[in-house]
Design an enzyme around this catalytic site. Structure first.
Site, PDB file in Angstrom:
ATOM      1  N   ASP A  18     -16.620   2.983   6.756  1.00 21.39           N
ATOM      2  CA  ASP A  18     -16.101   1.773   6.106  1.00 21.39           C
ATOM      3  C   ASP A  18     -16.982   1.354   4.928  1.00 21.39           C
ATOM      4  O   ASP A  18     -18.192   1.624   4.913  1.00 21.39           O
ATOM      5  CB  ASP A  18     -16.024   0.636   7.141  1.00 21.39           C
ATOM      6  CG  ASP A  18     -15.095  -0.485   6.690  1.00 21.39           C
ATOM      7  OD1 ASP A  18     -14.249  -0.238   5.804  1.00 21.39           O
ATOM      8  OD2 ASP A  18     -15.214  -1.602   7.218  1.00 21.39           O
ATOM      9  N   ASN A  66      -3.829   0.949   8.037  1.00 19.65           N
ATOM     10  CA  ASN A  66      -4.043   1.188   6.606  1.00 19.65           C
ATOM     11  C   ASN A  66      -2.734   1.484   5.858  1.00 19.65           C
ATOM     12  O   ASN A  66      -2.690   1.412   4.625  1.00 19.65           O
ATOM     13  CB  ASN A  66      -5.047   2.332   6.372  1.00 19.65           C
ATOM     14  CG  ASN A  66      -6.472   1.985   6.729  1.00 19.65           C
ATOM     15  OD1 ASN A  66      -7.257   2.857   7.122  1.00 19.65           O
ATOM     16  ND2 ASN A  66      -6.862   0.713   6.598  1.00 19.65           N
TER      17      ASN A  66
HETATM   18  C1  IPE Z   1     -11.218   1.025   9.560  1.00 18.19           C
HETATM   19  O1  IPE Z   1     -11.533   0.410   8.381  1.00 18.19           O
HETATM   20  C2  IPE Z   1     -10.367   2.235   9.297  1.00 18.19           C
HETATM   21  C3  IPE Z   1     -11.035   3.332   8.633  1.00 18.19           C
HETATM   22  C4  IPE Z   1     -12.306   3.415   8.326  1.00 18.19           C
HETATM   23  C5  IPE Z   1     -10.189   4.453   8.315  1.00 18.19           C
HETATM   24  P1  IPE Z   1     -10.684  -0.844   7.837  1.00 18.19           P
HETATM   25  O2  IPE Z   1     -11.361  -1.278   6.618  1.00 18.19           O
HETATM   26  O3  IPE Z   1      -9.265  -0.497   7.734  1.00 18.19           O
HETATM   27  O4  IPE Z   1     -10.882  -1.885   9.027  1.00 18.19           O
HETATM   28  P2  IPE Z   1     -10.665  -3.454   9.049  1.00 18.19           P
HETATM   29  O5  IPE Z   1      -9.293  -3.699   8.502  1.00 18.19           O
HETATM   30  O6  IPE Z   1     -11.715  -4.072   8.183  1.00 18.19           O
HETATM   31  O7  IPE Z   1     -10.822  -3.830  10.484  1.00 18.19           O
HETATM   32  C1  IPE Z   2     -12.865   2.657   4.485  1.00 15.78           C
HETATM   33  O1  IPE Z   2     -13.221   1.921   3.377  1.00 15.78           O
HETATM   34  C2  IPE Z   2     -11.914   3.748   4.154  1.00 15.78           C
HETATM   35  C3  IPE Z   2     -10.530   3.469   4.543  1.00 15.78           C
HETATM   36  C4  IPE Z   2     -10.132   2.512   5.320  1.00 15.78           C
HETATM   37  C5  IPE Z   2      -9.506   4.341   4.008  1.00 15.78           C
HETATM   38  P1  IPE Z   2     -12.403   0.621   2.940  1.00 15.78           P
HETATM   39  O2  IPE Z   2     -11.358   1.053   1.983  1.00 15.78           O
HETATM   40  O3  IPE Z   2     -11.919  -0.121   4.125  1.00 15.78           O
HETATM   41  O4  IPE Z   2     -13.531  -0.190   2.210  1.00 15.78           O
HETATM   42  P2  IPE Z   2     -13.781  -1.748   2.296  1.00 15.78           P
HETATM   43  O5  IPE Z   2     -13.931  -2.110   3.743  1.00 15.78           O
HETATM   44  O6  IPE Z   2     -12.589  -2.415   1.682  1.00 15.78           O
HETATM   45  O7  IPE Z   2     -15.034  -1.952   1.527  1.00 15.78           O
HETATM   46 MG    MG Z   3     -12.742  -1.585   5.258  1.00 17.55          MG
END
Ligand code: IPE
Ligand code: IPE
Ligand code: MG
Length: 254
Positions: A18, A66
């Site tokens: 993340d 997502n």
């Molecule tokens: C979790 O990250 C999913 C992945 C890393 C693929 P998110 O960024 O989607 O999680 P939330 O929404 O902050 O819980």
């Molecule tokens: C995790 O990074 C990757 C995916 C969920 C695809 P994020 O895209 O959630 O990054 P932040 O949490 O918005 O920084």
């Molecule tokens: Mg995230």
């Protein structure tokens, strides 16, 4: 920093990668730029896990939730999955590739690429990299329940047109999980500062050691991985037993 105990490297590490978006935003860039940078981290961390002797590395790459992101970001992520699955990287590291999740929701060409990569790498032995794509734990558990019912009530199973409660065991449920081919994670790492699981491997992490760090995924280094493993190695896994029981039978604790 203390030395890693090479005899106690976690067999299975799962990572919630993340922080890509925030990493990019802080640099005044588009979120997709962060995802691109995240791919480089995947490469570095994969090589390091192979070097350390980790057997399974499960990476949360795209969750069911997502799918609710803006279409442009989803599109960019799918493009990255396509371009980053290079056979060479798996072959060089002797890594087998597997995917878990609701792959049928992915674009056809991505599904095709995933299938090819699984096929091309199936004899690689050093480590298995498992990518969770269009994955969520509640989806997986729901799917497992459906599969069990369908399997047990097929017309040709004469005289067994319904599921008996005594059929249902933890082993049976495990066998119907997407992860049935591997042991549960020993260590679960989440980068990016959030202290939550976000629908990842809820069943499988029942006894995993959890490690959270603030580092955004694109900045997560080999040294950060070592820190996580050191933290894991400093803990005693008791699986419900007492400290004394575990100490008397140290073999069980590895
Ligand atoms: C979790 O990250 C999913 C992945 C890393 C693929 P998110 O960024 O989607 O999680 P939330 O929404 O902050 O819980
Ligand atoms: C995790 O990074 C990757 C995916 C969920 C695809 P994020 O895209 O959630 O990054 P932040 O949490 O918005 O920084
Ligand atoms: Mg995230």
């Amino acid at each position: 920093m203390a030395e890693l105990d090479m005899t106690r490297i976690p067999q299975h590490i799962a990572i919630i990668m993340d922080g890509n978006g925030r990493w990019a935003t802080e640099r005044g860039k588009d979120r997709s730029y962060g995802h691109q940078a995240g791919v480089d981290t995947v490469r570095r961390i994969t090589s390091e896990c192979v070097r350390l002797g980790v057997k399974y590395l499960t990476l949360y790459t795209f969750s069911t939730e997502n799918w609710n992101r803006p279409a442009t970001e989803i599109h960019a992520l799918m493009g990255l999955v396509l371009t980053s699955l290079e056979d060479e990287i798996f072959m060089k590291n002797n890594v087998r590739f597997r995917v878990i999740g609701d792959v049928k929701r992915l674009p056809d060409e991505v599904q095709q690429k995933l299938k090819e990569t699984e096929e091309h790498t199936k004899d690689n032995k050093a480590m298995t990299m498992v990518v969770a794509l269009s994955y969520s734990s509640r989806w997986e558990i729901t799917q497992a329940v459906k599969d069990i019912i369908e399997e047990r009530t097929r017309p040709w199973r004469l005289g067994r047109q319904h599921v008996e409660s005594f059929d249902i065991t933890e082993d049976l449920i495990n066998q119907h999980m997407q992860t049935s081919f591997m042991p549960d994670p020993d260590l679960l790492i989440r980068t990016g500062g959030e202290l939550r699981i976000s629908n990842f491997l809820l069943w499988q992490i029942a006894y995993s050691e959890l490690y959270f760090c603030d580092t955004y995924w694109p900045d997560f280094s080999e040294e950060d991985l070592h820190k996580a493993i050191l933290s894991y190695q400093s803990r005693q896994r008791r699986f419900g037993k007492t400290e004394q029981q575990v100490e008397e039978n140290t073999e069980d604790n590895i």
